[in-house]
Design a protein around this motif. Structure first.
Motif, PDB file in Angstrom:
ATOM      1  N   ARG A 127       0.816  -1.221   0.000  1.00 33.04           N
ATOM      2  CA  ARG A 127       0.000   0.000   0.000  1.00 33.04           C
ATOM      3  C   ARG A 127       0.847   1.268   0.000  1.00 33.04           C
ATOM      4  N   PHE A 128       2.084   1.144   0.400  1.00 33.80           N
ATOM      5  CA  PHE A 128       2.924   2.333   0.513  1.00 33.80           C
ATOM      6  C   PHE A 128       3.468   2.755  -0.852  1.00 33.80           C
ATOM      7  N   ASN A 129       3.353   4.037  -1.127  1.00 34.17           N
ATOM      8  CA  ASN A 129       3.922   4.617  -2.337  1.00 34.17           C
ATOM      9  C   ASN A 129       5.217   5.333  -1.947  1.00 34.17           C
ATOM     10  N   GLU A 130       6.328   4.718  -2.272  1.00 36.04           N
ATOM     11  CA  GLU A 130       7.606   5.255  -1.798  1.00 36.04           C
ATOM     12  C   GLU A 130       8.045   6.521  -2.515  1.00 36.04           C
ATOM     13  N   GLU A 131       7.237   6.984  -3.463  1.00 38.73           N
ATOM     14  CA  GLU A 131       7.500   8.291  -4.052  1.00 38.73           C
ATOM     15  C   GLU A 131       7.170   9.402  -3.049  1.00 38.73           C
ATOM     16  N   GLU A 132       6.314   9.071  -2.073  1.00 37.97           N
ATOM     17  CA  GLU A 132       5.927  10.037  -1.041  1.00 37.97           C
ATOM     18  C   GLU A 132       6.799   9.845   0.194  1.00 37.97           C
ATOM     19  N   GLU A 133       7.259  10.943   0.766  1.00 41.97           N
ATOM     20  CA  GLU A 133       8.152  10.880   1.926  1.00 41.97           C
ATOM     21  C   GLU A 133       7.487  10.205   3.120  1.00 41.97           C
ATOM     22  N   SER A 134       6.205  10.530   3.378  1.00 47.27           N
ATOM     23  CA  SER A 134       5.512   9.945   4.517  1.00 47.27           C
ATOM     24  C   SER A 134       5.373   8.435   4.369  1.00 47.27           C
ATOM     25  N   ASP A 135       5.117   7.980   3.138  1.00 49.26           N
ATOM     26  CA  ASP A 135       5.000   6.540   2.893  1.00 49.26           C
ATOM     27  C   ASP A 135       6.341   5.841   3.053  1.00 49.26           C
ATOM     28  N   ARG A 136       7.406   6.484   2.588  1.00 53.71           N
ATOM     29  CA  ARG A 136       8.746   5.906   2.776  1.00 53.71           C
ATOM     30  C   ARG A 136       9.058   5.741   4.245  1.00 53.71           C
ATOM     31  N   GLN A 137       8.706   6.757   5.030  1.00 55.31           N
ATOM     32  CA  GLN A 137       8.956   6.686   6.462  1.00 55.31           C
ATOM     33  C   GLN A 137       8.093   5.605   7.108  1.00 55.31           C
ATOM     34  N   GLY A 138       6.840   5.480   6.641  1.00 55.13           N
ATOM     35  CA  GLY A 138       5.967   4.434   7.165  1.00 55.13           C
ATOM     36  C   GLY A 138       6.517   3.046   6.882  1.00 55.13           C
ATOM     37  N   LEU A 139       7.026   2.838   5.681  1.00 49.13           N
ATOM     38  CA  LEU A 139       7.622   1.556   5.334  1.00 49.13           C
ATOM     39  C   LEU A 139       8.853   1.271   6.185  1.00 49.13           C
ATOM     40  N   PHE A 140       9.636   2.301   6.428  1.00 49.51           N
ATOM     41  CA  PHE A 140      10.820   2.150   7.286  1.00 49.51           C
ATOM     42  C   PHE A 140      10.408   1.706   8.685  1.00 49.51           C
ATOM     43  N   HIS A 141       9.312   2.262   9.202  1.00 48.55           N
ATOM     44  CA  HIS A 141       8.833   1.879  10.530  1.00 48.55           C
ATOM     45  C   HIS A 141       8.309   0.437  10.540  1.00 48.55           C
ATOM     46  N   VAL A 142       7.676   0.004   9.443  1.00 48.22           N
ATOM     47  CA  VAL A 142       7.214  -1.385   9.369  1.00 48.22           C
ATOM     48  C   VAL A 142       8.404  -2.334   9.472  1.00 48.22           C
ATOM     49  N   LEU A 143       9.461  -2.063   8.704  1.00 46.61           N
ATOM     50  CA  LEU A 143      10.662  -2.895   8.773  1.00 46.61           C
ATOM     51  C   LEU A 143      11.280  -2.835  10.162  1.00 46.61           C
ATOM     52  N   ASN A 170      15.411   2.262   2.672  1.00 48.37           N
ATOM     53  CA  ASN A 170      14.509   1.110   2.790  1.00 48.37           C
ATOM     54  C   ASN A 170      15.065  -0.129   2.087  1.00 48.37           C
ATOM     55  N   ARG A 171      15.782   0.077   1.006  1.00 49.19           N
ATOM     56  CA  ARG A 171      16.419  -1.054   0.325  1.00 49.19           C
ATOM     57  C   ARG A 171      17.484  -1.670   1.232  1.00 49.19           C
ATOM     58  N   GLY A 172      18.270  -0.814   1.875  1.00 45.16           N
ATOM     59  CA  GLY A 172      19.271  -1.324   2.805  1.00 45.16           C
ATOM     60  C   GLY A 172      18.651  -2.040   3.990  1.00 45.16           C
ATOM     61  N   TYR A 173      17.542  -1.492   4.504  1.00 40.91           N
ATOM     62  CA  TYR A 173      16.861  -2.094   5.650  1.00 40.91           C
ATOM     63  C   TYR A 173      16.257  -3.443   5.263  1.00 40.91           C
ATOM     64  N   ALA A 174      15.737  -3.543   4.034  1.00 38.53           N
ATOM     65  CA  ALA A 174      15.160  -4.808   3.565  1.00 38.53           C
ATOM     66  C   ALA A 174      16.221  -5.906   3.529  1.00 38.53           C
ATOM     67  N   ALA A 175      17.423  -5.565   3.086  1.00 38.11           N
ATOM     68  CA  ALA A 175      18.515  -6.548   3.063  1.00 38.11           C
ATOM     69  C   ALA A 175      18.880  -6.986   4.475  1.00 38.11           C
ATOM     70  N   GLU A 176      18.840  -6.046   5.407  1.00 41.60           N
ATOM     71  CA  GLU A 176      19.153  -6.375   6.799  1.00 41.60           C
ATOM     72  C   GLU A 176      18.104  -7.317   7.393  1.00 41.60           C
TER      73      GLU A 176
END
Length: 636
Positions: free
Chosen positions: A266-282, A321-327
């Protein structure tokens, strides 16, 4: 020249609404001024979620400023103060210096919403946290959630009907963040009040911004350091951890893992708030797995997290987020056979090799991408602990790729050596050993072993990499000697490397052996001092302590010493010329092959039962190989 005009900010015209407080205003005066301000600005009572209300308000204030030219008036309307600070011209000292509150108009509107939602009580809640405060915040949150749900169900096609309740819900969710600072007090009440179910339910909310708010709160709640900032916390550490354990278990019972994974798309990583939300999910995944690593199996088996992570790290554009996904992917595969096999079913090995192939000819551009690359290599190393993955690695020509990386001498070179060490170890690595020799990897391997030329770009990372490369190079040589068949062309080519150039490689082995012995002596002295201290204090030394000391000895040089002596024993047994040269060098240091035997005996006594078992194809086990080597050396 008028100095005052140069250094003083021009004041607002006389027609402005600016008010100045006396030096010591009374609470009654502040309250009265607040009421007057609210009554004079009725427009502030309705704030559009998209920020239109705050923009209109800014324009209304801007037109009161009289500028000398039209251009100045337009710039003042666009941004009437530095940083958009609504209080920049309203707060000054006696000498006319302006400071402002540090908040933009939009931020102040949010605070106004918060004030209207709870008034002075809401601000008091943030200042003093107690049981009553916790219940009050949770009650406000529950009411806001229920009201928004009710209005959305009544008017699903008319956003104007539920937009205000959504704003109140947004504020109520964010107001829960301070509860993370008092976990012992707040978490049991969160569970008892049903707030956990409400929060988890909001992960399915139609408004992604509400989901992002909830994710941020849960991320804060599950942080392993929650409550550490509270200086007046009297409870013991165990009590805080128990409160966190109960809350995380409550989240797990309400299917938080499944819902979080469902929200990833659901997150659109083109938006800053969505990128931050995805980071918090990880971050939530990391917090939960850090608390209970066994949940990684449940996360992989019940969700599509692995496929999402593989797709995310495959992106060519690098970001946090790409780096966090690898972690997270690396964490999921640690000591977990089931998850590793699941990675293999998803063709994860081939995907990872495609990603790593990008670093064959180029280095990462910065430290963040370097960390990403190392995490992906670690994922591959972890997966190679399974025989099935080793076969997939071989089929995908992973050995050939790693040999090419070793030759190219970029930053990935060290990690390629590590991957080959994992891929070639154990009986399951026999095929990889044969492929390694066929791919002409011996020349590059021994060049690295002898300390050959290092690429210019790799010199920046030679700190700990040199010793690490040596350890993995020794591991590869050890695997080659264990797995290559006797009298096979590959084995003959390997043994020839130890004879060429006047036995320079056995001499290098003895140099590494001396350095490992020196490190081990220092470690043994530390352990001996600890033993004496414990005996003097009457402490009992049990088997667990002995195991810990053995692990310290391994880290302190014993592991390297064991690997070197294992290799020496093999080449001494295989070639008479090598044996004579090694004996001569040992004799110069008042040592002999008996010292090698003692090291191998310690190695044999501590071989794991898993590695001691013979392979199905009839190859000798690790324990049998050690016995035969010891028997040969004792007969010399």
């Amino acid at each position: 020249m008028d100095i005052d005009k140069l250094f003083k900010v021009p004041k607002l015209p006389a027609g402005s609404n600016k008010r100045r407080l006396p030096d010591n205003p009374t609470p009654e005066m502040l309250k009265r001024m607040r009421i007057e301000a609210e009554s004079s600005e009725p427009a502030a009572n309705t704030v559009d979620l998209n920020g239109s209300g705050s923009r209109d308000k800014g324009k209304a204030r801007a037109v009161t400023v009289e500028d000398e030219d039209e251009e100045g008036q337009q710039s003042m309307e666009a941004e009437f103060a530095p940083g958009g600070d609504a209080d920049y011209f309203a707060e000054e000292d006696d000498e006319g210096r302006f400071f402002g509150g540090g908040l933009t108009r939009e931020q102040k509107d949010i605070l106004n919403i918060f004030d209207r939602a709870g008034g002075e009580e809401a601000r008091e809640d943030l200042e003093e946290m107690n049981a009553v405060t916790v219940r009050r915040l949770l009650t406000r949150f529950e009411r806001a959630a229920n009201k928004n749900q009710d209005q959305r169900s009544k008017y699903p096609d008319d956003p104007t009907k539920f937009i205000d309740s959504e704003a109140d819900l947004d504020v109520a969710i964010k107001a829960l963040l301070p509860l993370a600072q008092s976990p012992v007090l707040a978490y049991p009440e969160i569970i008892r009040s049903g707030a956990v179910e409400k929060l988890i339910g909001l992960l399915s909310h139609e408004n992604v911004d509400i989901v992002i708010d909830v994710v941020e709160v849960i991320h804060e709640f599950t942080d392993e350091d929650v409550g550490n900032e509270a200086e007046d916390e009297d409870e013991e550490e165990g009590t805080r951890e128990e409160a966190l354990k109960q809350l995380i278990q409550s989240f797990i019972d309400n299917a938080i893992l499944e819902l979080l994974v469902d929200n990833l798309s659901r997150f659109n990583e083109e938006e800053e708030s969505d990128r931050q939300g995805l980071f918090h999910v990880l971050g939530i995944f990391e917090n939960i797995l850090g608390f209970n690593a066994e949940l990684s199996t449940q996360l992989v088996s019940k969700t599509k997290i692995l496929s999402w992570l593989l797709k995310r790290i495959e992106s060519t554009r690098h970001d946090d987020n790409r780096g966090y996904a690898a972690e997270i992917l690396s964490i999921l595969l640690q000591n977990n056979r089931q998850n590793r096999l699941e990675l293999g079913k998803l063709d994860g090995v081939e995907t990872i090799l495609k990603i790593l192939a990008r670093y064959r000819k180029r280095d990462p551009v910065d430290a963040d991408e370097t960390e990403f690359m190392e995490n992906v290599f670690d994922v591959l190393c972890s997966a190679l602990g399974e025989p099935e993955i080793k076969q997939q690695f071989l089929d995908a020509e992973g050995v050939d790729l790693m040999v090419l990386m070793m030759k190219d001498k970029m930053q990935a070179r060290s990690r390629a050596i590590k991957v080959l060490d994992y891929a070639m170890s154990g009986p399951a690595g026999t095929a990889a050993c044969e492929t390694f020799v066929e791919a002409l990897g011996l020349k590059t391997l021994f060049s690295s072993f002898m300390g050959g030329k290092v690429g210019k770009k790799q010199k920046t990372a030679t700190g700990h990499a040199a010793s690490e490369d040596t350890a993995h190079t020794l591991g590869i040589v050890s695997s080659l000697l264990s797995n290559l068949a006797s009298d096979s062309p590959a084995r003959i080519r390997l043994l020839a490397k130890f004879v060429e150039n006047n036995y320079e490689k056995p001499e290098k082995l003895l140099e590494i052996r001396d350095a490992a012995q020196t490190r081990l002596k220092a470690t043994d002295k530390e352990i001996e001092d600890e033993k004496k201290r414990m005996e003097a204090e009457g402490e009992e030394i049990g088997p667990e302590m002995e195991d810990l000391w053995y692990l310290r000895r391994l880290d302190g040089g014993l592991f390297t010493l064991q690997t070197v002596d294992y290799i020496l024993a093999w080449i001494v047994m295989e070639d008479d010329g090598v044996r004579a040269h090694v004996q001569k060098l040992l004799d110069r240091k008042n040592q002999s092959l008996k010292d090698v035997v003692r090291t191998l005996q310690v190695f044999l006594d501590n071989v794991d039962e898993d590695t001691a078992e013979a392979s199905p194809d009839g190859a000798l086990s690790q324990r049998e190989i050690l016995r035969n080597l010891i028997a040969f050396l004792e007969a010399c």
